[in-house]
Design an enzyme around this catalytic site. Structure first.
Site, PDB file in Angstrom:
ATOM      1  CE1 TYR A  78      38.708 -14.122 -65.398  1.00  0.00           C
ATOM      2  CE2 TYR A  78      39.882 -16.315 -65.604  1.00  0.00           C
ATOM      3  CZ  TYR A  78      38.750 -15.445 -66.034  1.00  0.00           C
ATOM      4  OH  TYR A  78      37.573 -16.133 -66.532  1.00  0.00           O
ATOM      5  CG  HIS A 132      29.034 -12.855 -67.186  1.00  0.00           C
ATOM      6  ND1 HIS A 132      29.204 -12.718 -68.351  1.00  0.00           N
ATOM      7  CD2 HIS A 132      27.902 -13.453 -67.088  1.00  0.00           C
ATOM      8  CE1 HIS A 132      28.000 -12.879 -69.283  1.00  0.00           C
ATOM      9  NE2 HIS A 132      27.283 -13.562 -68.409  1.00  0.00           N
ATOM     10  CB  CYS A 140      37.607 -18.718 -49.616  1.00  0.00           C
ATOM     11  SG  CYS A 140      38.208 -20.233 -49.266  1.00  0.00           S
ATOM     12  CB  CYS A 252      41.524 -18.085 -48.260  1.00  0.00           C
ATOM     13  SG  CYS A 252      40.004 -17.551 -47.264  1.00  0.00           S
ATOM     14  CB  CYS A 255      39.672 -21.031 -44.320  1.00  0.00           C
ATOM     15  SG  CYS A 255      40.112 -21.212 -46.037  1.00  0.00           S
TER      16      CYS A 255
END
Length: 369
Positions: A78, A132, A140, A252, A255
């Site tokens: 990606y 999509h 996350c 992330c 968190c």
């Protein structure tokens, strides 16, 4: 793009005139976009990805199981898609559709593309449904416990370890190319589901272990193990195929315990609930009829988008398919629907000319596309 008073030679002037007459009368219009509309911007279709990714098993780089198996490999894939999309520019077809949306309030685009080119072309957000997801939206992996979402992150690369400056071969240099068979992501996912059913509440989902990633059969060159041809690989030989650790990947910020994933719909996943509801609402029986449906650059093989044209047809729409391959047109009705064969960046502006041609903004953007 064709001149102001010319029709591309691949198009039938009578068919174009008939389409123009319908377009000018249409109040509710739906467009369904596939990868073909972005091809003229230099972006390969998903399955036509070039380079070392061309032979990559899609189940390893575009499924939840693949991400659990090796998130680094998925993020490498990606990262290249993000990089290529950032280099690309919206083309005349993207700009024409954006201008149609500004001129016709009842026009909505349903795009299967995640390349962000329609938003960059200025397509009004309220009239664009990204079915999509978007390559530049992140979330996350812990959607329930954390729920962090980030939109419009254009940083390239997201982490130093995902840098593409040295090219694909460098980034993929850690991929295990010894062809030793290993358990596939789908097999591991199936085993995980089976374990969950057996253990119930006691089941705890973890990433693949070293044993999971051990080659199923390794040939030795010496000693008694050569006779059997089967032995476990030493622990020092076992690594994820991307060679990336969790700390190498986007973290992330909320968190701080989990990594981020691309906010796109992978194979085996459903559309985001709000997107699915909004798309479905366009075809409800209690809504106004749909006058016109444009099917642009898609083979109409991926659901639910593959069924949208038929649903529009049942709402009264005439269907116009724009594609370089006439075979991608489905269930066309002679004398009722149209098939326009050609490059979307040429054909779409020509078809939308009665609505968009008077826009100074459109002319400037189309000229630079």
């Amino acid at each position: 793009m064709s001149g102001p008073d010319s029709t591309p030679p691949s198009l039938d002037p009578a068919e174009v005139a008939d389409f123009h007459n319908t377009l000018k009368r249409s109040k509710r219009i739906i467009a369904i976009l596939g990868a073909g509309i972005s091809a003229s911007s230099g972006l390969a279709t998903f399955r036509g990805t070039n380079g070392l990714w061309k032979a990559q098993d899609v189940m390893q780089v575009a499924t939840p199981a693949g991400f659990r198996h090796d998130p680094g490999l998925v993020w490498q894939f990606y990262t290249f898609r993000r990089h290529e999309a950032l280099k690309a520019k919206p083309n005349a077809a993207h700009y024409a559709l954006a201008e149609l949306a500004r001129q016709v309030p009842g026009f909505v685009t349903l795009t299967q593309n995640v390349d962000n080119l329609s938003p960059r072309a200025g397509h009004p957000e309220g009239q664009l449904k990204q079915l999509h997801g978007n390559l530049f939206h992140l979330r996350c992996v812990d959607e329930v416990g954390c729920g962090y979402v980030e939109e419009g992150n254009l940083k390239d690369p997201l982490t130093p370890a995902l840098g593409t400056a040295k090219g694909e071969a460098s980034v993929l240099g850690h991929i295990d190319r010894d062809n030793k068979p290993k358990a596939s992501p789908l097999l591991l996912a199936g085993l995980a589901r089976k374990n969950a059913r057996i253990l119930g509440d006691k089941y705890k989902e973890d990433g693949p272990s070293a044993v999971d990633l051990t080659p199923l059969k390794v040939t030795s060159t010496a000693g008694s193990e050569q006779e059997s041809g089967v032995r476990p690989a030493p622990m020092s030989d076992i690594r994820l195929s991307s060679g990336l650790a969790k700390d190498d990947l986007p973290q992330c910020p909320k968190c701080t315990a989990n990594i981020l994933r691309p906010s796109v719909v992978w194979f085996g996943e459903a559309l985001a609930e709000n997107t699915a509801v909004e798309a479905d609402a366009l075809f409800k029986e209690d809504t106004d009829p749909i006058d016109l449906c444009l099917v642009i650059g898609t083979s109409s093989k991926v659901w639910p988008a593959a069924g949208f044209a038929e649903r529009a047809r049942k709402k009264g729409a005439r269907i116009a398919t724009i594609n370089i391959d006439a075979a991608d047109a489905k269930n066309m009705r002679p004398g009722k629907d149209w098939v326009f064969v050609g490059d979307a960046t040429v054909v779409v502006p020509e078809l939308l000319k009665p609505i968009t041609s008077d826009s100074k903004l459109w002319k400037e953007k189309a000229a630079s596309a």
